[in-house]
Design an enzyme around this catalytic site. Sequence first.
Site, PDB file in Angstrom:
ATOM      1  N   ARG A 187       0.847  -1.198   0.000  1.00 28.72           N
ATOM      2  CA  ARG A 187       0.000   0.000   0.000  1.00 28.72           C
ATOM      3  C   ARG A 187       0.876   1.240   0.000  1.00 28.72           C
ATOM      4  O   ARG A 187       1.907   1.287   0.673  1.00 28.72           O
ATOM      5  CB  ARG A 187      -0.879  -0.054   1.249  1.00 28.72           C
ATOM      6  CG  ARG A 187      -1.679   1.180   1.501  1.00 28.72           C
ATOM      7  CD  ARG A 187      -2.857   0.877   2.377  1.00 28.72           C
ATOM      8  NE  ARG A 187      -2.503   0.857   3.789  1.00 28.72           N
ATOM      9  CZ  ARG A 187      -3.399   0.644   4.750  1.00 28.72           C
ATOM     10  NH1 ARG A 187      -4.653   0.399   4.455  1.00 28.72           N
ATOM     11  NH2 ARG A 187      -3.038   0.654   6.002  1.00 28.72           N
ATOM     12  N   ARG A 194      -3.175   8.471  11.841  1.00 28.44           N
ATOM     13  CA  ARG A 194      -4.617   8.292  12.010  1.00 28.44           C
ATOM     14  C   ARG A 194      -5.082   9.115  13.203  1.00 28.44           C
ATOM     15  O   ARG A 194      -4.259   9.451  14.076  1.00 28.44           O
ATOM     16  CB  ARG A 194      -4.926   6.812  12.299  1.00 28.44           C
ATOM     17  CG  ARG A 194      -4.376   5.869  11.240  1.00 28.44           C
ATOM     18  CD  ARG A 194      -4.015   4.511  11.865  1.00 28.44           C
ATOM     19  NE  ARG A 194      -3.288   3.670  10.908  1.00 28.44           N
ATOM     20  CZ  ARG A 194      -3.856   2.837  10.046  1.00 28.44           C
ATOM     21  NH1 ARG A 194      -5.156   2.699  10.044  1.00 28.44           N
ATOM     22  NH2 ARG A 194      -3.125   2.132   9.208  1.00 28.44           N
ATOM     23  N   ASP A 263      -9.375   4.697  14.104  1.00 33.24           N
ATOM     24  CA  ASP A 263      -8.089   4.159  13.636  1.00 33.24           C
ATOM     25  C   ASP A 263      -8.076   4.020  12.113  1.00 33.24           C
ATOM     26  O   ASP A 263      -7.024   3.775  11.525  1.00 33.24           O
ATOM     27  CB  ASP A 263      -7.774   2.810  14.300  1.00 33.24           C
ATOM     28  CG  ASP A 263      -8.906   1.816  14.176  1.00 33.24           C
ATOM     29  OD1 ASP A 263     -10.022   2.129  14.628  1.00 33.24           O
ATOM     30  OD2 ASP A 263      -8.688   0.736  13.606  1.00 33.24           O
ATOM     31  N   ASP A 273      -7.803   2.077   4.669  1.00 32.69           N
ATOM     32  CA  ASP A 273      -8.298   0.839   5.274  1.00 32.69           C
ATOM     33  C   ASP A 273      -9.619   0.362   4.658  1.00 32.69           C
ATOM     34  O   ASP A 273     -10.687   0.457   5.264  1.00 32.69           O
ATOM     35  CB  ASP A 273      -8.414   0.966   6.804  1.00 32.69           C
ATOM     36  CG  ASP A 273      -7.056   0.753   7.455  1.00 32.69           C
ATOM     37  OD1 ASP A 273      -6.059   0.612   6.723  1.00 32.69           O
ATOM     38  OD2 ASP A 273      -6.984   0.715   8.696  1.00 32.69           O
TER      39      ASP A 273
HETATM   40  P1  AMP Z   1      -8.747  -3.276  10.586  1.00 29.39           P
HETATM   41  O1  AMP Z   1     -10.049  -3.926  10.831  1.00 29.39           O
HETATM   42  O2  AMP Z   1      -7.992  -3.824   9.413  1.00 29.39           O
HETATM   43  O3  AMP Z   1      -8.817  -1.779  10.554  1.00 29.39           O
HETATM   44  O4  AMP Z   1      -7.831  -3.669  11.837  1.00 29.39           O
HETATM   45  C1  AMP Z   1      -8.131  -3.308  13.168  1.00 29.39           C
HETATM   46  C2  AMP Z   1      -6.983  -3.736  14.052  1.00 29.39           C
HETATM   47  O5  AMP Z   1      -6.857  -5.163  14.068  1.00 29.39           O
HETATM   48  C3  AMP Z   1      -5.619  -3.203  13.642  1.00 29.39           C
HETATM   49  O6  AMP Z   1      -4.884  -2.965  14.808  1.00 29.39           O
HETATM   50  C4  AMP Z   1      -5.039  -4.344  12.856  1.00 29.39           C
HETATM   51  O7  AMP Z   1      -3.641  -4.303  12.835  1.00 29.39           O
HETATM   52  C5  AMP Z   1      -5.559  -5.547  13.633  1.00 29.39           C
HETATM   53  N1  AMP Z   1      -5.655  -6.738  12.773  1.00 29.39           N
HETATM   54  C6  AMP Z   1      -6.562  -6.971  11.822  1.00 29.39           C
HETATM   55  N2  AMP Z   1      -6.361  -8.159  11.232  1.00 29.39           N
HETATM   56  C7  AMP Z   1      -5.276  -8.712  11.819  1.00 29.39           C
HETATM   57  C8  AMP Z   1      -4.561  -9.935  11.655  1.00 29.39           C
HETATM   58  N3  AMP Z   1      -4.923 -10.853  10.760  1.00 29.39           N
HETATM   59  N4  AMP Z   1      -3.488 -10.142  12.443  1.00 29.39           N
HETATM   60  C9  AMP Z   1      -3.131  -9.235  13.353  1.00 29.39           C
HETATM   61  N5  AMP Z   1      -3.763  -8.077  13.578  1.00 29.39           N
HETATM   62  C10 AMP Z   1      -4.826  -7.793  12.817  1.00 29.39           C
HETATM   63 MG    MG Z   2      -7.582  -0.330  10.236  1.00 24.04          MG
END
Ligand code: AMP
Ligand code: MG
Length: 505
Positions: A187, A194, A263, A273
């Site tokens: 990306r 954020r 976030d 995101d």
């Molecule tokens: P997101 O829903 O992608 O905005 O992620 C929300 C939070 O969950 C962030 O802190 C991400 O880094 C963490 N996160 C999401 N998916 C994973 C994953 N597969 N492994 C580790 N952390 C994750």
């Molecule tokens: Mg996120």
Amino acid sequence: MLESANVLCDCWRMEIDAFGFEHTYRALPEQFYARREPTAVDGPRLFALNKELATRLRLPLPTLLAHGAQIFSGNQLPPDAQPIALAYAGHQFGGFVPQLGDGRALLIGELVDCEGRRRDLQLKGAGPTPFSRRGDGRAALGPVMREYLVSEAMHALGIPTTRALAAVTTGESVVREEVLPGAVLTRVAASHLRVGTFEYFAAQSDWPSVEQLARYAIDRHYPELNGSDRPFLGLLKGVAERQAALVADWMKVGFIHGVMNTDNSSISGETIDYGPCAFMDAYDPKTVFSAIDRSGRYAFSNQPHIAQWNLARLAETLLPLIDSDLEKAVEAAREVIQNMLPDFEGKWLANMRAKIGLQTEHATDRALVEELLEIMHRCGADFTQTFRRLCDATQAAETPSATGERFGLSSEYDAWALRWKQRLAMEKTTVAEQWDLMRRSNPARIPRNHRIEEAIQAAVLADDFGPFQRLGAVLCEPYQESEEYREFEIPPTEAQRVRRTFCGT
Ligand code: AMP
Ligand code: MG
């Protein structure tokens, strides 16, 4: 836009030249991030490389084509990469989580592009970090493809967004509700700052770090504030303006972000995101796609209110910097927050005026736009197609009822169209100019959910990336008329309709 390189590189430890990375974020104190190398994967394969973006970033294309699988999987980074996982917190669906952070992403460095703009390069899905908690640090192929297609489509639509430089499959599986192929997305973002980054330090009452972060954000995104009397209030105003403009842009093309947690709310004003995001087909302001958004918090028409809610969370973190007198700080911040919605409305109306061919402003314009939207809602009219076809209705030969029939709109449309024509007649522009403005404001093609799903299914089930490549090409020039791509304009049939989208984490 996309290049099917399909390079399977089994040559381990190649000579890869430095990319010319800089590391301004890593120069911040260590509480801002954690150093972490990517975790190598078994069988990386490059399935998408954005040559136009790579050229813009002044990256060496031959190296990317030859070694892209190793580089973009994180198996072998360029020698000047210095990967870090960023710390941040965030309000998720209204509830505060004091520590989130990059749980599956690594910032590998910053590049200054050919226009002199600093850009972050991040590998998403590159393995666990200290912020992963229970997550595996990986990404599944479907969500990587979705982010690739939708972020690039957003860019082509002219809306601020992070971009996709490359995508690889890992040759490994990830376990979600089912076992899925793993992938890594590269990306490119104006930055990964954020609202949640500010919240992370403010929640710890670490005000020196909040100030350092705010100064960094100003230098990087709002340098005109340096030397101003109230730079931190200026920062809040700058974010308010860019977020208002961003949501107004989303809403002119029917986009629903789906998970506008703090976030996922960027200080630079880019869309960031892409999770359960989607473009709506039939117009309904209450549309929600995300399977986890049960209350409709992030519904289409709620997005400006949520952007304002998120801004209030940012304001709370900046209060001690805005004024040493708390009451005065609150007063100043409140004014910025309160101005955000009227500012959004003005920007939204300007966008909608252009969509119906108007360049001047008239007191009745809002009512005219809202009436059309109400008719579209009642008729279940397709958002994108209705506006696109409205372009043709500017031509004198079209009678209202003929146009209304073509849109699938009720007879109410005729009465509306008469008022619209009268309003157009008040413009100084010619019919041809109105038509041209509408063509530039109403895309013919958006990344429709069923098409994205089709591309994902072909790749996941049959390892066929043809539909992905084609859809990427189709979305590259969304405002151009194209006989060849006509089928991609068509809304889904009832059977094709995708009603739910998932975070994919
Ligand atoms: P997101 O829903 O992608 O905005 O992620 C929300 C939070 O969950 C962030 O802190 C991400 O880094 C963490 N996160 C999401 N998916 C994973 C994953 N597969 N492994 C580790 N952390 C994750
Ligand atoms: Mg996120």
